[in-house]
Scaffold this motif. Structure first.
Motif, PDB file in Angstrom:
ATOM      1  N   SER A   1      -7.971   8.102  -9.765  1.00 46.76           N
ATOM      2  CA  SER A   1      -6.625   8.124 -10.347  1.00 46.76           C
ATOM      3  C   SER A   1      -6.509   7.282 -11.605  1.00 46.76           C
ATOM      4  CB  SER A   1      -5.611   7.617  -9.317  1.00 46.76           C
ATOM      5  OG  SER A   1      -5.604   8.460  -8.193  1.00 46.76           O
ATOM      6  N   GLY A   2      -7.527   6.509 -11.920  1.00 46.85           N
ATOM      7  CA  GLY A   2      -7.512   5.639 -13.090  1.00 46.85           C
ATOM      8  C   GLY A   2      -8.239   4.345 -12.782  1.00 46.85           C
ATOM      9  N   LYS A   3      -8.252   3.447 -13.742  1.00 46.33           N
ATOM     10  CA  LYS A   3      -8.968   2.181 -13.575  1.00 46.33           C
ATOM     11  C   LYS A   3      -8.417   1.337 -12.437  1.00 46.33           C
ATOM     12  CE  LYS A   3     -10.642   1.877 -18.285  1.00 46.33           C
ATOM     13  NZ  LYS A   3     -10.724   1.092 -19.518  1.00 46.33           N
ATOM     14  N   PHE A   4      -7.181   1.541 -12.078  1.00 49.24           N
ATOM     15  CA  PHE A   4      -6.555   0.767 -11.007  1.00 49.24           C
ATOM     16  C   PHE A   4      -6.951   1.261  -9.613  1.00 49.24           C
ATOM     17  CE2 PHE A   4      -3.869   4.337 -11.980  1.00 49.24           C
ATOM     18  CZ  PHE A   4      -3.536   4.828 -10.725  1.00 49.24           C
ATOM     19  N   ASP A   5      -7.628   2.397  -9.526  1.00 50.38           N
ATOM     20  CA  ASP A   5      -7.973   3.043  -8.256  1.00 50.38           C
ATOM     21  C   ASP A   5      -9.305   2.517  -7.724  1.00 50.38           C
ATOM     22  OD1 ASP A   5      -8.116   4.720  -6.088  1.00 50.38           O
ATOM     23  OD2 ASP A   5      -8.398   6.562  -7.259  1.00 50.38           O
TER      24      ASP A   5
ATOM     25  N   GLY B   1       0.789  -1.219   0.000  1.00 50.32           N
ATOM     26  CA  GLY B   1       0.000   0.000   0.000  1.00 50.32           C
ATOM     27  C   GLY B   1       0.823   1.273   0.000  1.00 50.32           C
ATOM     28  N   GLU B   2       2.120   1.136  -0.111  1.00 55.04           N
ATOM     29  CA  GLU B   2       2.988   2.311  -0.100  1.00 55.04           C
ATOM     30  C   GLU B   2       2.782   3.184  -1.343  1.00 55.04           C
ATOM     31  OE1 GLU B   2       7.737   3.136  -0.084  1.00 55.04           O
ATOM     32  OE2 GLU B   2       7.005   1.499   1.162  1.00 55.04           O
ATOM     33  N   CYS B   3       2.540   2.554  -2.488  1.00 59.66           N
ATOM     34  CA  CYS B   3       2.409   3.306  -3.747  1.00 59.66           C
ATOM     35  C   CYS B   3       0.994   3.293  -4.325  1.00 59.66           C
ATOM     36  CB  CYS B   3       3.359   2.739  -4.792  1.00 59.66           C
ATOM     37  SG  CYS B   3       5.086   2.819  -4.306  1.00 59.66           S
ATOM     38  N   HIS B   4       0.201   2.302  -3.968  1.00 64.22           N
ATOM     39  CA  HIS B   4      -1.150   2.161  -4.509  1.00 64.22           C
ATOM     40  C   HIS B   4      -1.975   1.367  -3.511  1.00 64.22           C
ATOM     41  CE1 HIS B   4      -0.219  -2.033  -5.440  1.00 64.22           C
ATOM     42  NE2 HIS B   4       0.870  -1.624  -6.064  1.00 64.22           N
ATOM     43  N   LEU B   5      -3.253   1.185  -3.798  1.00 65.43           N
ATOM     44  CA  LEU B   5      -4.104   0.357  -2.967  1.00 65.43           C
ATOM     45  C   LEU B   5      -3.457  -1.019  -2.834  1.00 65.43           C
ATOM     46  CD1 LEU B   5      -6.958  -0.241  -1.635  1.00 65.43           C
ATOM     47  CD2 LEU B   5      -7.565  -1.159  -3.880  1.00 65.43           C
TER      48      LEU B   5
END
Length: 135
Positions: free
Chosen positions: A109-113, A11-15
């Motif tokens: 932030s995009g589809k990955f969010d 979780g440091e850079c993304h979910l």
């Protein structure tokens, strides 16, 4: 606690995607290839990789009795090892009717969010009642 270690490292850079979103083979490959994680070196120690894999293995799509996990596995060919949740056939199916503007909303932030719309994304629930599209 492997769950806390998962949240801390992933979780440091993304979910920190819940392990139930991918099959164990995907987590194995992601961790095995951690020196080139989508162009980044994660610099994880062998002990950390082992601990993260144990957590992923015990909570992977094969191990978690959720409808989302079952449908994800059913949508995959047995010989595929997906690395991106957004490339899963089931993910694409359930998100196909979402207007492109939703992905470009200032709160997304995009589809990955996943957490932008799914309030229970961190826990891996993805219940319809916890979903809220940006206005």
């Amino acid at each position: 606690n492997h769950s806390a270690q998962w949240q801390e490292n992933c979780g440091e850079c993304h979910l920190a995607y819940h392990p139930s979103l991918l099959p164990v083979r995907s987590w194995h490959r992601l961790l095995e290839e951690q020196h080139d994680h989508f162009g980044e070196d994660l610099f994880l120690t062998p002990d950390t990789v082992a601990a993260l894999f144990e957590y992923a293995k015990g909570n992977s799509a094969e191990q978690v009795g959720r409808e989302l996990s079952w449908r994800t596995l059913q949508s995959l060919a047995a010989d595929t090892t997906p690395l991106r949740v957004t490339e899963l056939p089931y993910w694409r199916e359930v998100h196909r009717d979402i207007d492109a503007s939703a992905w470009e909303h200032s709160s997304v932030s995009g589809k990955f969010d996943c957490g932008a719309c799914h309030r229970d994304a961190r826990q891996g629930g993805f219940m319809n009642s916890a979903m809220h599209l940006p206005e």
